[in-house]
Design a protein around this motif. Structure first.
Motif, PDB file in Angstrom:
ATOM      1  N   GLY A 127      89.450 -31.656  84.392  1.00 56.42           N
ATOM      2  CA  GLY A 127      90.039 -31.838  82.963  1.00 56.42           C
ATOM      3  C   GLY A 127      89.283 -30.704  82.261  1.00 56.42           C
ATOM      4  O   GLY A 127      88.258 -30.008  82.664  1.00 56.42           O
ATOM      5  N   PRO A 128      89.951 -30.184  81.167  1.00 59.70           N
ATOM      6  CA  PRO A 128      89.470 -29.190  80.407  1.00 59.70           C
ATOM      7  C   PRO A 128      88.272 -29.683  79.601  1.00 59.70           C
ATOM      8  O   PRO A 128      88.069 -30.727  79.070  1.00 59.70           O
ATOM      9  N   ASP A 129      87.257 -28.683  79.623  1.00 58.44           N
ATOM     10  CA  ASP A 129      85.967 -29.048  78.692  1.00 58.44           C
ATOM     11  C   ASP A 129      86.219 -28.678  77.222  1.00 58.44           C
ATOM     12  O   ASP A 129      85.159 -28.936  76.545  1.00 58.44           O
ATOM     13  N   HIS A 130      87.318 -28.074  76.893  1.00 60.22           N
ATOM     14  CA  HIS A 130      87.838 -27.639  75.683  1.00 60.22           C
ATOM     15  C   HIS A 130      89.137 -27.555  75.415  1.00 60.22           C
ATOM     16  O   HIS A 130      89.895 -27.721  76.318  1.00 60.22           O
ATOM     17  N   ASP A 131      89.853 -27.663  74.209  1.00 61.34           N
ATOM     18  CA  ASP A 131      91.076 -27.570  73.891  1.00 61.34           C
ATOM     19  C   ASP A 131      92.025 -28.537  74.669  1.00 61.34           C
ATOM     20  O   ASP A 131      92.819 -28.322  75.181  1.00 61.34           O
ATOM     21  N   PHE A 132      91.623 -29.873  74.612  1.00 62.46           N
ATOM     22  CA  PHE A 132      91.948 -30.845  75.485  1.00 62.46           C
ATOM     23  C   PHE A 132      93.340 -31.206  75.163  1.00 62.46           C
ATOM     24  O   PHE A 132      94.339 -31.321  75.965  1.00 62.46           O
ATOM     25  N   HIS A 133      93.746 -30.791  73.952  1.00 62.40           N
ATOM     26  CA  HIS A 133      95.152 -31.390  73.535  1.00 62.40           C
ATOM     27  C   HIS A 133      96.322 -30.260  73.550  1.00 62.40           C
ATOM     28  O   HIS A 133      97.459 -30.105  73.037  1.00 62.40           O
ATOM     29  N   ASN A 134      95.802 -29.033  74.379  1.00 62.44           N
ATOM     30  CA  ASN A 134      96.673 -28.040  74.671  1.00 62.44           C
ATOM     31  C   ASN A 134      97.944 -28.427  75.620  1.00 62.44           C
ATOM     32  O   ASN A 134      97.635 -28.927  76.506  1.00 62.44           O
ATOM     33  N   VAL A 135      99.031 -28.151  75.079  1.00 69.45           N
ATOM     34  CA  VAL A 135     100.364 -28.526  75.692  1.00 69.45           C
ATOM     35  C   VAL A 135     100.294 -27.944  77.265  1.00 69.45           C
ATOM     36  O   VAL A 135     100.844 -28.855  78.075  1.00 69.45           O
ATOM     37  N   ASP A 136      99.610 -27.096  77.533  1.00 70.88           N
ATOM     38  CA  ASP A 136      99.719 -26.468  78.933  1.00 70.88           C
ATOM     39  C   ASP A 136      98.986 -27.481  79.788  1.00 70.88           C
ATOM     40  O   ASP A 136      99.341 -27.556  81.135  1.00 70.88           O
ATOM     41  N   HIS A 137      98.144 -28.354  79.401  1.00 66.88           N
ATOM     42  CA  HIS A 137      97.668 -29.277  80.218  1.00 66.88           C
ATOM     43  C   HIS A 137      98.447 -30.518  80.644  1.00 66.88           C
ATOM     44  O   HIS A 137      98.025 -31.294  81.531  1.00 66.88           O
ATOM     45  N   VAL A 138      99.354 -30.509  79.957  1.00 68.07           N
ATOM     46  CA  VAL A 138     100.421 -31.550  80.492  1.00 68.07           C
ATOM     47  C   VAL A 138     101.544 -31.098  81.502  1.00 68.07           C
ATOM     48  O   VAL A 138     101.870 -31.967  82.233  1.00 68.07           O
ATOM     49  N   SER A 139     101.542 -29.671  81.507  1.00 64.67           N
ATOM     50  CA  SER A 139     102.601 -29.224  82.462  1.00 64.67           C
ATOM     51  C   SER A 139     102.034 -29.268  83.881  1.00 64.67           C
ATOM     52  O   SER A 139     100.922 -28.670  84.188  1.00 64.67           O
ATOM     53  N   LEU A 140     102.679 -29.812  84.757  1.00 69.00           N
ATOM     54  CA  LEU A 140     102.352 -29.715  86.082  1.00 69.00           C
ATOM     55  C   LEU A 140     102.225 -28.333  86.780  1.00 69.00           C
ATOM     56  O   LEU A 140     101.161 -28.009  87.346  1.00 69.00           O
ATOM     57  N   THR A 141     103.127 -27.358  86.347  1.00 69.99           N
ATOM     58  CA  THR A 141     103.125 -25.888  86.785  1.00 69.99           C
ATOM     59  C   THR A 141     101.877 -25.246  86.337  1.00 69.99           C
ATOM     60  O   THR A 141     101.255 -24.813  86.892  1.00 69.99           O
ATOM     61  N   ARG A 142     101.654 -25.300  85.000  1.00 64.61           N
ATOM     62  CA  ARG A 142     100.352 -24.671  84.150  1.00 64.61           C
ATOM     63  C   ARG A 142      99.064 -25.431  84.642  1.00 64.61           C
ATOM     64  O   ARG A 142      98.308 -24.512  85.001  1.00 64.61           O
ATOM     65  N   THR A 143      99.189 -26.641  84.984  1.00 65.21           N
ATOM     66  CA  THR A 143      98.219 -27.207  85.557  1.00 65.21           C
ATOM     67  C   THR A 143      97.669 -26.632  86.842  1.00 65.21           C
ATOM     68  O   THR A 143      96.448 -26.214  87.114  1.00 65.21           O
ATOM     69  N   VAL A 144      98.464 -26.576  87.473  1.00 62.93           N
ATOM     70  CA  VAL A 144      98.306 -26.073  89.002  1.00 62.93           C
ATOM     71  C   VAL A 144      97.619 -24.665  88.985  1.00 62.93           C
ATOM     72  O   VAL A 144      97.027 -24.102  89.548  1.00 62.93           O
ATOM     73  N   ALA A 145      98.469 -23.871  87.998  1.00 68.47           N
ATOM     74  CA  ALA A 145      98.099 -22.463  88.026  1.00 68.47           C
ATOM     75  C   ALA A 145      96.800 -22.121  87.370  1.00 68.47           C
ATOM     76  O   ALA A 145      95.829 -21.537  87.447  1.00 68.47           O
ATOM     77  N   SER A 146      96.306 -23.129  86.217  1.00 69.21           N
ATOM     78  CA  SER A 146      95.217 -23.065  85.574  1.00 69.21           C
ATOM     79  C   SER A 146      93.844 -23.847  86.141  1.00 69.21           C
ATOM     80  O   SER A 146      92.667 -23.405  85.750  1.00 69.21           O
ATOM     81  N   ARG A 147      94.320 -24.586  86.953  1.00 65.85           N
ATOM     82  CA  ARG A 147      93.155 -25.789  87.470  1.00 65.85           C
ATOM     83  C   ARG A 147      92.745 -26.608  86.381  1.00 65.85           C
ATOM     84  O   ARG A 147      91.794 -27.324  86.628  1.00 65.85           O
ATOM     85  N   ARG A 148      93.636 -26.711  85.160  1.00 68.55           N
ATOM     86  CA  ARG A 148      92.780 -27.949  83.973  1.00 68.55           C
ATOM     87  C   ARG A 148      94.171 -28.572  83.905  1.00 68.55           C
ATOM     88  O   ARG A 148      95.302 -27.953  83.449  1.00 68.55           O
ATOM     89  N   GLY A 149      93.840 -29.824  83.435  1.00 63.39           N
ATOM     90  CA  GLY A 149      94.904 -30.678  83.238  1.00 63.39           C
ATOM     91  C   GLY A 149      94.499 -31.767  82.335  1.00 63.39           C
ATOM     92  O   GLY A 149      93.133 -32.363  82.677  1.00 63.39           O
ATOM     93  N   LEU A 150      95.619 -32.714  81.988  1.00 67.59           N
ATOM     94  CA  LEU A 150      95.186 -33.958  81.400  1.00 67.59           C
ATOM     95  C   LEU A 150      94.923 -35.056  82.622  1.00 67.59           C
ATOM     96  O   LEU A 150      95.562 -34.584  83.631  1.00 67.59           O
ATOM     97  N   PRO A 151      94.470 -36.330  82.568  1.00 63.67           N
ATOM     98  CA  PRO A 151      94.527 -37.098  83.535  1.00 63.67           C
ATOM     99  C   PRO A 151      95.667 -37.509  84.171  1.00 63.67           C
ATOM    100  O   PRO A 151      95.675 -37.400  85.678  1.00 63.67           O
ATOM    101  N   LEU A 152      96.641 -37.544  83.362  1.00 64.54           N
ATOM    102  CA  LEU A 152      97.848 -38.048  84.213  1.00 64.54           C
ATOM    103  C   LEU A 152      98.398 -36.835  84.929  1.00 64.54           C
ATOM    104  O   LEU A 152      98.767 -37.085  86.124  1.00 64.54           O
TER     105      LEU A 152
END
Length: 202
Positions: A133-158
């Motif tokens: 999970g992200p240690d900051h900027d939790f509500h960034n929309v990128d953390h919802v995206s499956l594609t962007r989560t895989v790329a950045s290695r940061r995401g929301l629990p779901l």
């Protein structure tokens, strides 16, 4: 020729051009990408906007088709939402999920026991890939995206649980998402036992 008309100052002309490009669909993409790399700033900006609109239209159609299908997976739905949002890199994200799935399959062989599978998932995705999970900027929309989560290695629990589930299923592991208040966790099961994983904490 159509793409060059995006430079026109008349809104009615640009609107007609965008509708014509939308009807062309994928055939218009190469010309729009060339215009985005061109020298004219106004054409670059309008070509980029037209390409985003094309991707959003394609994503909306894909999502609509998936919602009508009886056996849509979470992975298909999340990638369709990414298409709707114009996320770039979905093919690369799928390849990486495939690679993680192959690594998990290699570790497990033909016996996806819950304890071994959960330990391997934690090692491959948490420790080695660094998915947390992200240690900051939790509500960034990128953390919802499956594609962007895989790329950045940061995401929301779901989203993180969805990545874990996608990888697990490629290796034949029974993995389910379980909602908790303010959290989503992953249950890895076999015929004997169940293990709960928290991908957000790695």
């Amino acid at each position: 020729a159509l793409v060059s008309l995006l430079q026109d100052d008349a809104p009615t002309t640009r609107s007609a051009v965008r509708r014509a490009l939308a009807r062309m669909g994928e055939r218009a993409v190469p010309a729009l990408e060339r215009a985005m790399d061109g020298g004219e700033p106004r054409l670059r900006a309008r070509a980029r906007q037209a390409l985003l609109e094309l991707r959003a239209d394609r994503g909306l159609q894909t999502l609509t088709d998936l919602l009508a299908a009886p056996a849509t997976t979470l992975e298909e739905g999340l990638f369709a939402i990414d298409g709707l949002l114009g996320a770039e890199g979905t093919d690369a994200a799928r390849r990486l999920i495939d690679e993680w799935g192959a690594a998990l399959t290699q570790v497990l062989g033909s016996d996806p026991a819950a304890d071994v599978a959960s330990d391997a998932l934690r090692r491959i995705l948490g420790a080695e890939a660094g998915l947390v999970g992200p240690d900051h900027d939790f509500h960034n929309v990128d953390h919802v995206s499956l594609t962007r989560t895989v790329a950045s290695r940061r995401g929301l629990p779901l989203t993180l649980c969805a990545v874990y589930q996608c990888v697990a299923r490629r290796a034949g592991v029974d993995a389910s998402l379980v909602p908790f208040p303010g959290q989503v966790l992953l249950i890895v099961s076999d015929e004997v036992e169940r293990r709960i994983l928290d991908p957000f904490s790695g």
